[in-house]
Design a protein around this motif. Structure first.
Motif, short mmCIF file in Angstrom:
data_model
loop_
_atom_site.label_atom_id
_atom_site.label_comp_id
_atom_site.label_asym_id
_atom_site.label_seq_id
_atom_site.Cartn_x
_atom_site.Cartn_y
_atom_site.Cartn_z
N ILE A 89 0.84 -1.20 0.00
CA ILE A 89 0.00 0.00 0.00
C ILE A 89 0.89 1.27 0.00
N ILE A 90 2.05 1.17 0.64
CA ILE A 90 2.99 2.32 0.65
C ILE A 90 3.59 2.48 -0.76
N ASN A 91 3.97 1.36 -1.39
CA ASN A 91 4.55 1.42 -2.75
C ASN A 91 3.65 2.19 -3.71
N THR A 92 2.34 1.95 -3.58
CA THR A 92 1.44 2.55 -4.56
C THR A 92 1.02 3.97 -4.18
N THR A 93 1.35 4.44 -2.99
CA THR A 93 0.93 5.77 -2.55
C THR A 93 2.08 6.76 -2.44
N VAL A 94 3.27 6.25 -2.12
CA VAL A 94 4.39 7.12 -1.75
C VAL A 94 4.74 8.18 -2.80
N SER A 95 4.66 7.84 -4.07
CA SER A 95 5.06 8.80 -5.10
C SER A 95 4.14 10.03 -5.14
N TYR A 96 2.90 9.86 -4.69
CA TYR A 96 1.98 11.01 -4.65
C TYR A 96 2.36 11.94 -3.50
N ILE A 97 2.77 11.35 -2.38
CA ILE A 97 3.18 12.15 -1.22
C ILE A 97 4.50 12.87 -1.56
N ALA A 98 5.39 12.16 -2.28
CA ALA A 98 6.71 12.71 -2.62
C ALA A 98 6.64 13.81 -3.68
N MET A 99 5.45 14.03 -4.24
CA MET A 99 5.30 15.12 -5.23
C MET A 99 5.16 16.47 -4.55
N ILE A 100 4.78 16.46 -3.28
CA ILE A 100 4.45 17.71 -2.58
C ILE A 100 5.73 18.45 -2.18
N PRO A 101 5.96 19.67 -2.71
CA PRO A 101 7.22 20.36 -2.45
C PRO A 101 7.54 20.54 -0.96
N GLU A 102 6.53 20.86 -0.15
CA GLU A 102 6.78 21.06 1.29
C GLU A 102 7.25 19.77 1.96
N ILE A 103 6.73 18.65 1.48
CA ILE A 103 7.16 17.36 2.04
C ILE A 103 8.62 17.11 1.66
N ARG A 104 8.96 17.44 0.41
CA ARG A 104 10.35 17.27 -0.04
C ARG A 104 11.29 18.14 0.80
N ASP A 105 10.84 19.37 1.12
CA ASP A 105 11.68 20.26 1.93
C ASP A 105 11.96 19.64 3.31
N ILE A 106 10.93 19.06 3.90
CA ILE A 106 11.09 18.44 5.23
C ILE A 106 12.12 17.31 5.15
N ALA A 179 9.75 10.67 -12.33
CA ALA A 179 10.56 11.36 -13.35
C ALA A 179 9.85 12.58 -13.93
N ASN A 180 8.53 12.63 -13.75
CA ASN A 180 7.78 13.72 -14.40
C ASN A 180 7.20 14.75 -13.44
N ARG A 181 7.45 14.59 -12.15
CA ARG A 181 6.91 15.58 -11.21
C ARG A 181 7.70 16.88 -11.35
N GLU A 182 7.09 17.97 -10.86
CA GLU A 182 7.72 19.27 -10.99
C GLU A 182 8.88 19.47 -10.00
N ALA A 183 8.63 19.07 -8.74
CA ALA A 183 9.62 19.30 -7.68
C ALA A 183 10.69 18.21 -7.69
N SER A 184 11.93 18.63 -7.94
CA SER A 184 13.10 17.74 -8.02
C SER A 184 12.79 16.32 -8.51
N PRO A 185 12.53 16.20 -9.82
CA PRO A 185 12.23 14.88 -10.38
C PRO A 185 13.45 13.95 -10.42
N LEU A 186 13.16 12.66 -10.62
CA LEU A 186 14.23 11.67 -10.80
C LEU A 186 15.00 12.02 -12.08
#
Ligand code: CDP
Ligand code: CDP
Length: 223
Positions: A89-106, A179-186
């Motif tokens: 369930i984490i595998n299929t959800t994590v990439s959506y959470i990792a798209m959020i710039p504030e989460i990436r900053d944390i 690879a296609n998200r806006e905030a620091s993509p792969l």
């Protein structure tokens, strides 16, 4: 004196965490699994039943979480969640959470804090491009999608629950989002060393990396 960061980026199943852990042990550096940080936040979001579109609540709870590494285990609010964060369930959800710039900053802040007083090997997606742009050395690991899916499939304890095709589809989808998200993509950093691990053993990959680390001037090996 400054401390060294070794960056290892690449898509899912390329072998990053496996070789990062081994490399860190060989040269006496601390291993940071940046994916585990995103996974821990995702676990919290799922546990609290937060809608993944409720960005504000996600950010609020991520900011109020206590996430820590100790002896290669990850703790969320004091509890060891090292196994729970690997649930499908984490595998299929994590990439959506990792798209959020504030989460990436944390997550960037946590990594830089750990690396402020020790040498580290860090694996993830944006380590060489964003988190440690001045890393001592940068690697970008890849492998064919078939081989990456098979590696992940072989790790499953209950192979009846998922098919190889299903795992492959999940990997392709996650790589696409990453690879296609806006905030620091792969993305491979310009100065990263590309290693295609298709058909290579773990030891072969680690030896190749050790060679580059040695050539860069780190001669302090644990044999
Ligand atoms: O081990 P695996 O490749 O399956 O994934 P991971 O390294 O645990 O990372 C899980 C997810 O977190 C990735 O698919 C990305 O969405 C996100 N991630 C990221 O965006 N940036 C990082 N530096 C590390 C992970
Ligand atoms: O962190 P990432 O998602 O890139 O990969 P991983 O979690 O290290 O998983 C890679 C899997 O492939 C592990 O089960 C390894 O034993 C296996 N493997 C590898 O890492 N490297 C190879 N050259 C061959 C197999």
């Amino acid at each position: 004196m400054g401390f060294n960061a070794i960056a290892i980026d690449g898509p899912a199943g390329a072998g990053k965490s496996t070789v990062a852990k081994m490399l860190s042990e060989r040269i006496g550096y601390t291993y940071i699994d940046s994916g585990a940080l995103f996974r821990a936040i995702t676990l919290k979001v799922i546990k609290l039943g937060i809608d993944i579109n409720d960005i504000e609540r996600i950010i609020f709870h991520a900011r109020n979480s206590d996430i820590d590494f100790s002896n290669n285990k990850i703790y969320l609010d004091g509890a060891n969640v090292s196994e729970k964060i690997r649930d499908n369930i984490i595998n299929t959800t994590v990439s959506y959470i990792a798209m959020i710039p504030e989460i990436r900053d944390i997550v960037v802040e946590i990594q830089r804090k750990i690396a402020s007083n020790k040498n580290v090997v860090v694996d993830g997606r944006d380590i060489g491009t964003t988190v440690f742009p001045n890393a001592f050395i940068k690697f970008f690991l890849t492998a064919s999608v078939e081989e990456r899916a098979l590696r992940r499939y072989n790790e499953l304890t209950d192979k009846k629950k998922h098919t190889l095709e299903e795992i492959k589809k999940q990997i392709i989808e996650r790589d696409f989002i990453d690879a296609n998200r806006e905030a620091s993509p792969l993305r491979q950093a310009e100065d990263a060393i590309l290693i295609d691990t298709t058909g290579k053993s773990i030891d072969e990959v680690v030896s190749e990396m050790l060679y580059y680390v040695f050539m860069k001037g780190e001669k302090n090996f644990v044999i």
